[in-house]
Design a protein around this motif. Structure first.
Motif, mmCIF file in Angstrom:
data_model
loop_
_atom_site.group_PDB
_atom_site.id
_atom_site.type_symbol
_atom_site.label_atom_id
_atom_site.label_comp_id
_atom_site.label_asym_id
_atom_site.label_seq_id
_atom_site.Cartn_x
_atom_site.Cartn_y
_atom_site.Cartn_z
ATOM 1 N N GLY A 11 1.212 8.882 1.218
ATOM 2 C CA GLY A 11 0.260 9.071 2.296
ATOM 3 C C GLY A 11 -0.483 7.795 2.633
ATOM 4 N N THR A 12 -1.594 7.942 3.331
ATOM 5 C CA THR A 12 -2.373 6.772 3.735
ATOM 6 C C THR A 12 -3.822 6.818 3.242
ATOM 7 N N THR A 13 -4.362 7.982 3.026
ATOM 8 C CA THR A 13 -5.770 8.097 2.649
ATOM 9 C C THR A 13 -6.049 7.363 1.341
ATOM 10 N N GLY A 14 -6.983 6.430 1.401
ATOM 11 C CA GLY A 14 -7.361 5.674 0.217
ATOM 12 C C GLY A 14 -6.390 4.575 -0.163
ATOM 13 N N LYS A 15 -5.342 4.375 0.612
ATOM 14 C CA LYS A 15 -4.345 3.354 0.312
ATOM 15 C C LYS A 15 -4.702 2.029 0.998
ATOM 16 N N THR A 16 -4.073 0.985 0.520
ATOM 17 C CA THR A 16 -4.339 -0.356 1.035
ATOM 18 C C THR A 16 -3.133 -0.878 1.789
ATOM 19 N N VAL A 17 -3.377 -1.387 2.993
ATOM 20 C CA VAL A 17 -2.317 -2.003 3.778
ATOM 21 C C VAL A 17 -2.659 -3.476 3.953
ATOM 22 N N GLY A 18 -1.669 -4.334 3.723
ATOM 23 C CA GLY A 18 -1.862 -5.765 3.871
ATOM 24 C C GLY A 18 -1.135 -6.288 5.093
ATOM 25 N N LEU A 19 -1.867 -6.884 6.016
ATOM 26 C CA LEU A 19 -1.290 -7.454 7.230
ATOM 27 C C LEU A 19 -1.081 -8.950 7.005
ATOM 28 N N TYR A 20 0.164 -9.344 6.840
ATOM 29 C CA TYR A 20 0.502 -10.749 6.596
ATOM 30 C C TYR A 20 0.668 -11.411 7.957
ATOM 31 N N GLY A 21 -0.446 -11.967 8.454
ATOM 32 C CA GLY A 21 -0.532 -12.467 9.820
ATOM 33 C C GLY A 21 -1.441 -11.551 10.608
ATOM 34 N N PHE A 22 -2.162 -12.138 11.578
ATOM 35 C CA PHE A 22 -3.082 -11.302 12.351
ATOM 36 C C PHE A 22 -3.160 -11.794 13.795
ATOM 37 N N GLY A 23 -2.073 -11.511 14.536
ATOM 38 C CA GLY A 23 -2.018 -11.835 15.953
ATOM 39 C C GLY A 23 -2.193 -10.594 16.797
ATOM 40 N N LYS A 24 -1.583 -10.609 17.986
ATOM 41 C CA LYS A 24 -1.767 -9.511 18.938
ATOM 42 C C LYS A 24 -1.269 -8.181 18.398
ATOM 43 N N VAL A 25 -0.088 -8.196 17.768
ATOM 44 C CA VAL A 25 0.484 -6.944 17.256
ATOM 45 C C VAL A 25 -0.378 -6.389 16.133
#
Length: 340
Positions: A161-175
């Motif tokens: 699932g997603t609740t309480g989980k961590t997502v890492g965005l490697y890069g932070f542009g428009k998308v």
């Protein structure tokens, strides 16, 4: 005589209708492969304009004996796909799609005026891939189709699932911006890393937390999302080392470029359980590496991998706006230069 226009793949109707108002239109009919160079050369002999998508090769052979080309509509020059020297000496007009500037009051492209539609659609697809992995939707769908019968409330397809989980965005542009606001709303901790840190105000705006060390982001994340632009300097940015840094329960999501990943290392990590699975929108086996893009057989055999055919902007609004701008560039040239 009306000009003849060759469109290199099926495109949304609004662009086709505009082109048909001003010329005879022929559309390459296949959807399971790209137009070949031989087919393009043949089209250049019987057509006055080419309507190209961003992966269409433009080579010197298109301007050879018998070519009737006077204009090519495309999104812009790409040295890896386009013979820029041959184009410059051909005399054929390169008709670049005009991209509207972002409104002053909406620099991030959240308005519905056509600006920012492609990053928005790609960001939403990234979230869809993440959700598919989080709830094992693809595996559940295949199970239901194959078996018909099922055990209600089975543990066979339990997900993180997603609740309480961590997502890492490697890069932070428009998308990444388009995705971040959705991920935050799904009760996730959203980390990001990039060369230049955002201001505190922008971090609060997007609901993200800065991680200076990319390895730290990879280690902490339950979902690692690759979102950087490809350059020769960052080829195979993700390889065996990076996958071993990930949690064995973590998923890898790539909506950027296939060449950013050591694909054999990813296949090995998926096979041996180094990571739990992947959502893949881009592959190494795409132009300009190969002409006809394909999904490696190893990925197609894996139940823990969700696959999409590098089609992140595939909404009627986004693809419609993209192709309409190219059609408008061709029509403007016809009006200015075509002699009946």
């Amino acid at each position: 005589m009306r000009p003849r226009i060759f469109v290199t793949q099926p495109i949304p109707q609004p662009a086709l209708e505009l082109l048909r108002e001003h010329g005879h239109v022929e559309v390459f009919p296949w959807t399971n492969r790209d137009v070949s160079l031989d087919e393009l050369e043949s089209a250049s002999v019987r057509s006055h304009y080419l309507f190209c998508m961003h992966e269409t090769p433009i080579r010197a052979s298109l301007f050879g004996p018998g070519s009737q080309l006077v204009g090519i509509g495309y999104s812009g020059p790409d040295p890896e796909l386009h013979d820029l020297e041959a184009i410059a000496s051909s005399g054929v007009r390169m008709l670049t799609a005009v991209r509207p500037s972002p409104p002053d009051d909406d620099p991030d492209g959240f308005s519905w005026d056509g600006y920012g539609l492609n990053p928005r659609a790609t960001g939403q697809l990234m979230v869809a891939l993440l959700l598919n992995c989080a709830y094992r939707v693809n595996e559940s769908d295949m199970f239901c189709r194959a078996n018909g019968f099922f055990q209600e409330m089975t543990m066979q397809f339990m997900g993180h699932g997603t609740t309480g989980k961590t997502v890492g965005l490697y890069g932070f542009g428009k998308v990444a911006k388009q995705a971040a606001r959705l991920l935050s709303a799904m009760d996730m901790e959203v980390l990001y890393t990039k060369r230049t840190r955002l201001t505190p105000a922008d971090e609060a705006k997007w609901g993200v937390q800065w991680v200076a060390d990319a390895d730290d982001l990879i280690t902490r994340s339950d979902y690692v999302c690759l979102l950087v632009n490809y350059t020769a300097d960052n080829a195979e940015l993700f390889g065996e080392r990076e996958f071993k840094l990930m949690k064995p329960t973590a998923y890898f999501i790539n909506v950027a470029r296939g060449r950013l990943v050591d694909e054999q290392a990813l296949i090995a990590a998926l096979r041996d359980g180094t990571i739990a699975g992947a959502g893949l929108e881009a592959f190494r086996t795409e132009p300009p590496v190969v002409h006809d893009a394909y999904v490696p057989a190893e990925f197609r055999k894996m139940d823990n991998v969700v696959l999409t055919p590098h089609n992140g902007g595939a909404t009627y609004a986004s693809r419609g706006a993209q192709t309409l701008r190219t059609a408008e560039a061709i029509v403007a040239d016809i009006k200015a230069n075509w002699k009946n």
